[in-house]
Scaffold this motif. Structure first.
Motif, PDB file in Angstrom:
ATOM      1  N   TYR A  18       0.894   5.151   1.198  1.00 29.41           N
ATOM      2  CA  TYR A  18       0.233   6.061   2.128  1.00 29.41           C
ATOM      3  C   TYR A  18       0.517   7.508   1.752  1.00 29.41           C
ATOM      4  N   VAL A  54      -4.802   5.859   1.643  1.00 29.07           N
ATOM      5  CA  VAL A  54      -3.993   4.704   1.250  1.00 29.07           C
ATOM      6  C   VAL A  54      -4.478   4.188  -0.100  1.00 29.07           C
ATOM      7  N   PHE A  95      -3.984   1.664   6.763  1.00 25.21           N
ATOM      8  CA  PHE A  95      -2.628   1.405   6.260  1.00 25.21           C
ATOM      9  C   PHE A  95      -1.981   0.201   6.944  1.00 25.21           C
ATOM     10  N   PRO A 150       0.828  -1.203   0.000  1.00 27.90           N
ATOM     11  CA  PRO A 150       0.000   0.000   0.000  1.00 27.90           C
ATOM     12  C   PRO A 150       0.866   1.258   0.000  1.00 27.90           C
ATOM     13  N   GLY A 206      -6.653   6.507   5.669  1.00 29.38           N
ATOM     14  CA  GLY A 206      -5.330   6.269   6.233  1.00 29.38           C
ATOM     15  C   GLY A 206      -5.311   5.293   7.382  1.00 29.38           C
TER      16      GLY A 206
END
Length: 173
Positions: free
Chosen positions: A106, A112, A139, A104, A136
């Motif tokens: 960020y 994300v 994440f 992923p 977020g």
């Protein structure tokens, strides 16, 4: 074939099942010290797969499962619906069952982002890769699930850029 008919009772069962999975009522996360997203996904695996089967069948028959006033639609079916069919669905919400590809990314501004493929396309080298976006807060859960890990999400159409990760033991209260 009669078993898979999406009756009102089955829609209610699915609604409560998804609520329980999301809220952690079905299997409380207080009982699992230091549990992570993969622990919860294993714990809820059968419930999530059954919910996906009901959503997929409802999508194929255009008898969509209702969840909190939203019509749940399988991603593959959603992509092939005509513009007219889409306009007839008042509040669509996409149910996504997929496999993570890559790590992923960020961003403080955009949450994300991660590349995924549909679980139904596992093993297909030519399967399209899809970009999904999450808030977020997901994440660390996406990192824990890891590349080639299965996940379930509810995404807002039309561009599936806003998704909620399901079955990870997140508390909503």
């Amino acid at each position: 074939m009669g078993f898979w008919r999406c009756s009102y009772a089955k829609v209610q069962v699915l609604f409560f099942l998804l609520c329980w999975v999301q809220l952690g009522i079905l299997k409380s996360n207080e009982n699992i010290p230091n549990a992570n997203a993969n622990d919860f996904l294993r714990l809820y695996e059968q419930d999530l797969k059954e919910a996906y089967r009901l959503v997929l069948y409802g999508s194929q028959t255009r008898n969509y499962v209702l969840f909190r006033g939203y019509h749940l639609i399988d991603y593959e079916i959603y992509k092939i619906l005509s513009q007219k069919e889409l306009q007839n669905i008042k509040k669509p919400l996409i149910f996504f069952y997929g496999i993570l590809k890559g790590k992923p990314f960020y961003s403080e501004l955009g949450g994300v982002s991660i590349m995924v493929v549909l679980a139904s396309n596992v093993g297909d080298k030519k399967a399209p890769v899809i970009a999904l976006n999450f808030q977020g807060r997901y994440f660390s859960d996406l990192l824990t699930i890891g590349e080639d890990g299965e996940f379930y999400a509810l995404c807002a159409p039309p561009s599936v850029h806003r998704c909620l990760l399901l079955g990870i033991g997140e508390k909503w209260w």
